[in-house]
Structures are given as structure tokens and as C-alpha cells.
Motif scaffolding. Structure first.
Motif, short mmCIF file in Angstrom:
data_model
loop_
_atom_site.label_atom_id
_atom_site.label_comp_id
_atom_site.label_asym_id
_atom_site.label_seq_id
_atom_site.Cartn_x
_atom_site.Cartn_y
_atom_site.Cartn_z
N GLU A 90 57.57 35.22 -33.54
CA GLU A 90 57.45 36.55 -32.83
C GLU A 90 57.32 37.69 -33.97
O GLU A 90 57.81 37.62 -35.00
CB GLU A 90 58.60 36.68 -31.90
N TYR A 91 56.63 38.50 -33.51
CA TYR A 91 56.24 39.75 -34.25
C TYR A 91 57.10 41.09 -33.49
O TYR A 91 56.70 41.24 -32.43
CB TYR A 91 54.74 40.20 -34.53
N VAL A 92 57.86 41.80 -34.29
CA VAL A 92 58.50 42.71 -33.75
C VAL A 92 58.08 44.12 -34.39
O VAL A 92 58.21 44.18 -35.58
CB VAL A 92 60.08 42.86 -33.89
N GLU A 93 57.16 45.13 -33.70
CA GLU A 93 56.75 46.20 -34.20
C GLU A 93 57.50 47.32 -33.64
O GLU A 93 57.65 47.35 -32.46
CB GLU A 93 55.46 46.43 -33.60
N LYS A 94 57.93 48.31 -34.36
CA LYS A 94 58.59 49.26 -33.65
C LYS A 94 58.34 50.63 -34.59
O LYS A 94 58.17 50.75 -35.93
CB LYS A 94 60.19 49.09 -33.54
N THR A 152 57.47 55.17 -34.54
CA THR A 152 56.17 55.80 -34.52
C THR A 152 55.70 56.52 -35.77
O THR A 152 56.69 56.62 -36.49
CB THR A 152 56.59 57.08 -33.47
N TYR A 153 54.45 56.44 -36.13
CA TYR A 153 54.05 56.68 -37.30
C TYR A 153 54.65 57.97 -37.70
O TYR A 153 54.69 58.90 -37.02
CB TYR A 153 52.56 56.61 -37.47
N PRO A 154 55.05 58.26 -39.04
CA PRO A 154 54.87 57.35 -40.10
C PRO A 154 56.10 56.49 -40.46
O PRO A 154 56.21 55.61 -41.27
CB PRO A 154 54.76 58.05 -41.32
N ASN A 155 57.02 56.56 -39.29
CA ASN A 155 58.28 55.67 -39.50
C ASN A 155 58.27 54.61 -38.85
O ASN A 155 58.60 54.41 -37.74
CB ASN A 155 59.36 56.45 -38.98
N VAL A 156 57.41 53.46 -39.37
CA VAL A 156 57.08 52.21 -38.47
C VAL A 156 57.71 51.08 -39.40
O VAL A 156 57.92 51.03 -40.50
CB VAL A 156 55.72 52.18 -38.31
N SER A 157 57.76 49.82 -38.59
CA SER A 157 58.12 48.74 -39.23
C SER A 157 57.79 47.31 -38.54
O SER A 157 57.32 47.52 -37.39
CB SER A 157 59.84 48.37 -39.47
N ARG A 158 57.40 46.33 -39.17
CA ARG A 158 56.92 45.27 -38.45
C ARG A 158 57.83 44.13 -39.04
O ARG A 158 57.87 43.73 -40.32
CB ARG A 158 55.68 45.08 -38.67
N ASN A 159 58.55 43.33 -38.25
CA ASN A 159 59.30 42.25 -38.59
C ASN A 159 59.01 41.03 -37.91
O ASN A 159 58.26 40.97 -37.07
CB ASN A 159 60.65 42.48 -38.53
N PHE A 160 59.03 39.70 -38.56
CA PHE A 160 59.06 38.56 -38.12
C PHE A 160 60.18 37.71 -37.77
O PHE A 160 61.16 37.93 -38.24
CB PHE A 160 58.20 37.84 -39.23
N LEU A 161 60.08 37.02 -36.64
CA LEU A 161 61.21 36.33 -36.18
C LEU A 161 60.98 34.82 -35.82
O LEU A 161 60.34 34.58 -34.77
CB LEU A 161 62.01 37.11 -34.75
N PRO A 162 61.06 34.01 -36.74
CA PRO A 162 60.76 32.58 -36.40
C PRO A 162 61.77 31.98 -35.40
O PRO A 162 62.82 32.08 -35.53
CB PRO A 162 61.03 32.21 -37.85
N ARG A 163 60.99 31.19 -34.60
CA ARG A 163 61.88 30.99 -33.54
C ARG A 163 61.87 29.20 -33.51
O ARG A 163 60.98 28.54 -33.65
CB ARG A 163 61.47 31.44 -32.30
N LEU A 164 62.96 28.65 -32.98
CA LEU A 164 62.87 27.30 -32.64
C LEU A 164 64.10 26.90 -31.75
O LEU A 164 65.11 27.98 -31.42
CB LEU A 164 63.02 26.42 -33.86
N VAL A 210 57.04 43.54 -28.82
CA VAL A 210 57.38 42.17 -29.21
C VAL A 210 56.23 41.55 -28.80
O VAL A 210 56.05 41.32 -27.64
CB VAL A 210 58.55 41.79 -28.68
N ASP A 211 55.61 40.69 -29.77
CA ASP A 211 54.62 39.60 -29.21
C ASP A 211 54.67 38.28 -30.23
O ASP A 211 55.40 38.30 -31.01
CB ASP A 211 53.40 40.17 -28.69
N THR A 212 53.89 37.64 -29.84
CA THR A 212 53.85 36.34 -30.40
C THR A 212 52.59 35.39 -30.44
O THR A 212 51.55 36.20 -29.78
CB THR A 212 54.99 35.22 -29.69
N HIS A 213 52.29 34.57 -30.78
CA HIS A 213 51.16 33.71 -30.69
C HIS A 213 51.08 32.76 -29.80
O HIS A 213 50.11 31.99 -29.51
CB HIS A 213 50.78 33.04 -32.18
N ARG A 214 52.00 32.61 -28.73
CA ARG A 214 52.09 31.75 -27.90
C ARG A 214 51.29 32.17 -26.77
O ARG A 214 50.86 33.35 -26.54
CB ARG A 214 53.47 31.42 -27.30
#
Lengths: 333, 249
Positions: free
Chosen positions: B80-84, B86-98, B239-243
Motif C-alpha cells: 500500500e502507498y500512503v501519501e500525505k 500538502t506541498y511542500p510538506n509531503v511524504s509517501r510511505n510504503f506499507l507491505p501487507r500480508l 491510501v491506495d494500492t495496486h490491487r
């Protein structure tokens, strides 16, 4: 919208099993309470309508959930016979899963209700005939079995913390009361549609039979008013407690509160059409009898309409609950 | 000398008998103790995912698909990708799930046929496709949306920590392929294993702890926020994902 794991077959099953279980319980209670003698055998007639009705929705509903099983669907899609009867595995074991206990209770309920219907099958069946012992035995079993099936449908959904909309102890109570109410509606509907018409105005005999028939339907209609009152209370508690619980339940229940995705369907379909409308019409006819001892007489057409909206409301309740529970999950991660 | 050697005093004799009895008792007690020790030493597989090291490359997603020939549209392992911000204070994190291989698995407690169960020997939650009837109760009960219906069999399916690999002493396929070494797999009961050390020393978190499932997949540096967590007005979280279903469920 998210895809639904449990779709229309499950919704239909929860509704139909509720009607069947409710009809069995109500029929058994009326038989055991009124015997055959009360009101010139009219209690017996009402019990007979309930008994003949109960197995049909139970069996049809159970057939519907088998359609929802993915092994069954795969068997049909791939032509794989070995998967067709995979559901037998339900009856090769028993564990504490609500579905496992529910399957066994449902199977017992279907068998008992079929036997109970069999004792009423003959048109000449009357209280005290040769099937009386079996009939009363199955009625004694029917009250707890019917209640168990109705309650289990609520526990089935309520058992999962991952589904905050369902995870409420009030849900089992709500489904139980709704089952009894739709069971009563089913019996009254059958009676209104297939009961003897009192058209011929031939003096006393008609009046007498009409009065006894009215008294028996009055018993059911006034009970139904009470049941719908309890159902409104259960819905109030269901929403109140979910809304008071901060976090997942409050967020989940907001889909049926004003502004939510299912608000219109819930408030118009379930509350107004399914509960308020029939209870107000029934009160219109029950109150004069209750307060002023006037003869109870609900026109047949109105009786049919009231029963129909109660049944529609019961279906809408299952629909909204099953769908809303699946589109809402826990918040955060 | 002989006399002194053989002449054992009464006190010595009593002491020796006592020691012998203790020895015998110890000897008979050994199997029981050994059993208890073995039970304690049962393997308890767990995974630590260091989200700080995840680059969202999907090597794990692909390795898992290849390992099990997972049909199109369903996933045992996903990211999953978590984006949060507002520019310029932004981040993108990854959350592997199983699958979290929970110690208190809700899927097991709702399964009406016993097709899904938690293995006593290593704590892995598995599905027996020959028993499962495909009722989907477990899919609804899982707070992590880790389960799906395998379209080929019509039965429930999910990650099993690559049971066929770990029983052969290999790492799960996703761990084996992770290029950032973000995934660490091992036996939590072995205090010298890397997972046990990480769980003991690092500020690990688990997903949806309030569900009471006691997950055995631990995260370091995971971003637990979702759309409901927007505390700053106007702040953006996605939050979104490739599913196929893009939202987190």
C-alpha cells in the motif's frame, strides 16, 4: 463501493429464515397457548397457517445460501461435480463458529418444521386428532428452535470485531424481534389471502364465526403492534450505542444516519414503510378494540397491505444491515 | 586402608541412598522436562517489516505471484502507498501487507468446517482447500483483508508464510527477494534470531492492534495513518494500492 462478499442470496436467506423461524415460533406458541379449543378452534387455524408456511421460507432460504457458496459457484462454472456438495462438510463437524452451530440448528429447525407442518397437512386436522401428540411435541421444540434460528442470524453477523457495523449485541435482538414480526405478518397474510371469506350476510352464524375469527386475528395484530414497538426500540438502541462508541462503530453506523450512503433506504424503507406505516394502521384498528371493546374488524385489503409492507420492511432491514456491514470496516491500520 | 574404604559409616550410606534416589527421580523426570522444553521451543514464526527500508519496488508482490501462481485480480501479498501532507510538506510511505498469522486469528474462530486452522508446531494459519466450502465468513472476519477466494478452486486462500519453503528451512519467497532487506523472517521463540532481537529492541508496531488479534507481522517505522486521521484541516492523506480495489479495506 467495495465488492460484497455476501450478496443478495445471503440477504434473502437471512430474511426468509427469519420469516420461517418466526412463523414456526408464533404458530407453536399460539397452539400451545390457545390449544385447539379457544375461540372455536380459531387458534388452531392460525397455528395451522403458521405451520404450513414455516418450512417453505426456511427451505428456500437455505437453498439460497448454498448458491452463495464459492465452491458451489465454481462447481457450476467449471462443471466440477466434486465441489457441488462440498457444503456437506458443514455437517461433518461442529465447532463454536456461529455458522457451524447455526447450520445444525437450522437443519434441526427445518426437519422439525416439516414434521410440524405434516401434522397439520390434512384439511380435517383438528385438536385432539391422532397426530395431536406429535403436533404438540414439535410445537414445544418449535418455540426454542425458531428463536434459536432467528437469534443466530444476528449472532452470525455480530461475531466479528472486524465489521463494526454488525459487531453489536443489539443486532441479535433486532433480528429476533423482526423475525417474529415478519412471521406474524406471514401468517396473517396467508390467512387474509386463503382464509374463508365472510361475504354471505346470513345472520347469526356469520356474525359468530366472524367474531371468533376477528378475535384471533386481533390477538396476532395486537401482538404485532407490540413486536414492532420492540423493534423500534431495538433499532433505537442499535444506533444509539454504536453512535456513542467513539471510533469504528460510530464511523460505521454513520452510513445509515442522515447524510450517510444508506440513510434514505434505511429511514424510508425500513423505518417508515416497514415499521411506522404498518404500526399506525394496525393501531387504528387495534385501539378501538383495546380501549372501547369494539369488535375488531380490519378490512381484508388493508390486512394484506399491512402484512406486505411489514415483509418488505423486514427484507429492507436485512438488506441495509448486510450491505452496510460490508462497506464499513475498521478505521486506520 | 581396605577396612576404612569399605567401612561406610551409617551417615554416608543414608546420604548415598538419598543421592541415588534423587538421581533416579531426575532420570525419570527427564522425558517430561524434555517434552515441556520442546513445547516451549516450538517454532513461532514471525516477520518484521522495516517500512523505512521499503522502496515500493514490488519485488515481493511479484515473487509471491510467481511462487504460488496466484490468479489475476487476487493477492496474497501486496503493497500500500500512503501519501500525505500538502506541498511542500509531503511524504509517501510504503506499507507491505500480508496475512498477519495472528496468535488470536478471528478467521479460525469463525470457520464452520475447521478448514482454516493455526498450526501448533509453528503458528502458521493455513487453509485446507479440500475442506473449505467457500462460505467467505473468514474473509469478513479478517480485519486485514488478507483473504480472498481462489477463482480456480472456489475456496479461501491467503499467505501462509510460504509454508512449503519454511518447512524446508528456506525463507519465504518475499523475504528472499526483498532487495532493501526490509523483510526479516524467523523464529520468535529463538532469542538469538534476528526477528526476536528486533522485536525485543526496536519500537515495533502491529496493524489494527485494537482488534485483539495479536499479529505476528511486526512493522518498524510504518505509517499507520489513513483518510480518517486528517487532524490538520486541509491536510491531504491518500491510501491506495495496486490491487483491483484501490481502497484499503
Amino acid at each position: 463501493m467495495q465488492e460484497l462478499q455476501w450478496g443478495l442470496p445471503v440477504i434473502g436467506y437471512l430474511f426468509l429464515a427469519g420469516v420461517g423461524a418466526g412463523a414456526y415460533t408464533v404458530s407453536s406458541s399460539v397452539l400451545l397457548r390457545g390449544g385447539g379449543g379457544g375461540f372455536s378452534g380459531d387458534h388452531f387455524n392460525i397455528a395451522r397457517y403458521g405451520a404450513l408456511l414455516a418450512p417453505i421460507p426456511l427451505i428456500v432460504g437455505t437453498g439460497m445460501i448454498i448458491l452463495e457458496l464459492e465452491t458451489f459457484q465454481t462447481a457450476v462454472a467449471h462443471g466440477d461435480i466434486s465441489l457441488l456438495f462440498r457444503w456437506i462438510n458443514l455437517f461433518l463437524t461442529i465447532n463454536l463458529s456461529p455458522m457451524s452451530i447455526g447450520s445444525w440448528v437450522l437443519a434441526l429447525c427445518i426437519i422439525a418444521s416439516v414434521g410440524y407442518a405434516y401434522t397439520f397437512l390434512s384439511k380435517e386436522s383438528a385438536d385432539g386428532d391422532d397426530k395431536n401428540g406429535l403436533r404438540h411435541g414439535l410445537a414445544w421444540i418449535g418455540v426454542p428452535l425458531g428463536i434459536a434460528v432467528a437469534v443466530y442470524t444476528g449472532i452470525l453477523l455480530g461475531a466479528m470485531p472486524a465489521r463494526p457495523f454488525w459487531n453489536s449485541p443489539v443486532l441479535a435482538l433486532l433480528f429476533l424481534v423482526s423475525s417474529l414480526s415478519t412471521g406474524v405478518a406471514g401468517i396473517l397474510l396467508l390467512r387474509a389471502l386463503f382464509g374463508k371469506h365472510h361475504k354471505a350476510p346470513d345472520g347469526e352464524t356469520h356474525d359468530a364465526s366472524h367474531k371468533t375469527a376477528s378475535r384471533a386475528t386481533y390477538l396476532l395484530a395486537s401482538s404485532d403492534v407490540l413486536l414492532i414497538g420492540f423493534e423500534i426500540l431495538a433499532i433505537f438502541l442499535f444506533i444509539l450505542f454504536a453512535n456513542l462508541t467513539i471510533g469504528n462503530p460510530a464511523k460505521a453506523v454513520s452510513v445509515i444516519l442522515p447524510g450517510g450512503e444508506f440513510a434514505a433506504m434505511f429511514w424510508i424503507g425500513v423505518v417508515v414503510i416497514g415499521l411506522l406505516l404498518p404500526v399506525l394502521i394496525e393501531l387504528r384498528y387495534v385501539i378501538p378494540t383495546l380501549l372501547y371493546h369494539q369488535p375488531y374488524a380490519m378490512p381484508r385489503g388493508i390486512e394484506v397491505a399491512v402484512c406486505a409492507v411489514i415483509l418488505i420492511g423486514g427484507f429492507m432491514l436485512r438488506y441495509v444491515v448486510v450491505v452496510a456491514g460490508q462497506i464499513t470496516g475498521p478505521m486506520g491500520i | 586402608m581396605k577396612a576404612t574404604a569399605t567401612a561406610i559409616s551409617r551417615r554416608d550410606l543414608v546420604a548415598k541412598i538419598g543421592k541415588g534416589a534423587a538421581l533416579v527421580a531426575a532420570a525419570t523426570a527427564v522425558p517430561g522436562k524434555a517434552k515441556a522444553a520442546l513445547a516451549q521451543r516450538a517454532v513461532h514464526y514471525a516477520m518484521v517489516i522495516d517500512a523505512r527500508k521499503c522502496t515500493g519496488c514490488h519485488a515481493c508482490s511479484v515473487a509471491c505471484k510467481a511462487e504460488f501462481e496466484v490468479p489475476l485480480g487476487v493477492h496474497r501479498s501486496w503493497v500500500e502507498y500512503v501519501e500525505k501532507g500538502t506541498y511542500p510538506n509531503v511524504s509517501r510511505n510504503f506499507l507491505p501487507r500480508l496475512c498477519n498469522q495472528c496468535s488470536e486469528p478471528p478467521c479460525v474462530s469463525v470457520c464452520p468446517t475447521g478448514a482454516t486452522y493455526k498450526r501448533k508446531e509453528d503458528g502458521i494459519v493455513v487453509v485446507d482447500p479440500d475442506i473449505c466450502i467457500g462460505c467467505k465468513y473468514c474473509m469478513l472476519a479478517c480485519p486485514y483483508d488478507a483473504r480472498f477466494i481462489n477463482p480456480n478452486t472456489g475456496t479461501a486462500d491467503k499467505c501462509d508464510f510460504c509454508l512449503h519453503r519454511v518447512t524446508e528451512g528456506l525463507e519465504p519467497s518475499c523475504v528472499n527477494t526483498c532487495q532493501g532487506r526490509a523483510r526479516i523472517f524467523g523464529d520468535l521463540n529463538d532469542p538469538n534470531s534476528e526477528v526476536a532481537k528486533l522485536v525485543a529492541t526496536e519500537p515495533v508496531t502491529v496493524l489494527r492492534q485494537e482488534m485483539g488479534t495479536k499479529p505476528n507481522v511486526f512493522y518498524i517505522g510504518a505509517d499507520h495513518s489513513d483518510e480518517n486521521d486528517t487532524r490538520v484541516p486541509g491536510q491531504y492523506i491518500r491510501v491506495d494500492t495496486h490491487r483491483p480495489i484501490l481502497e484499503r479495506r
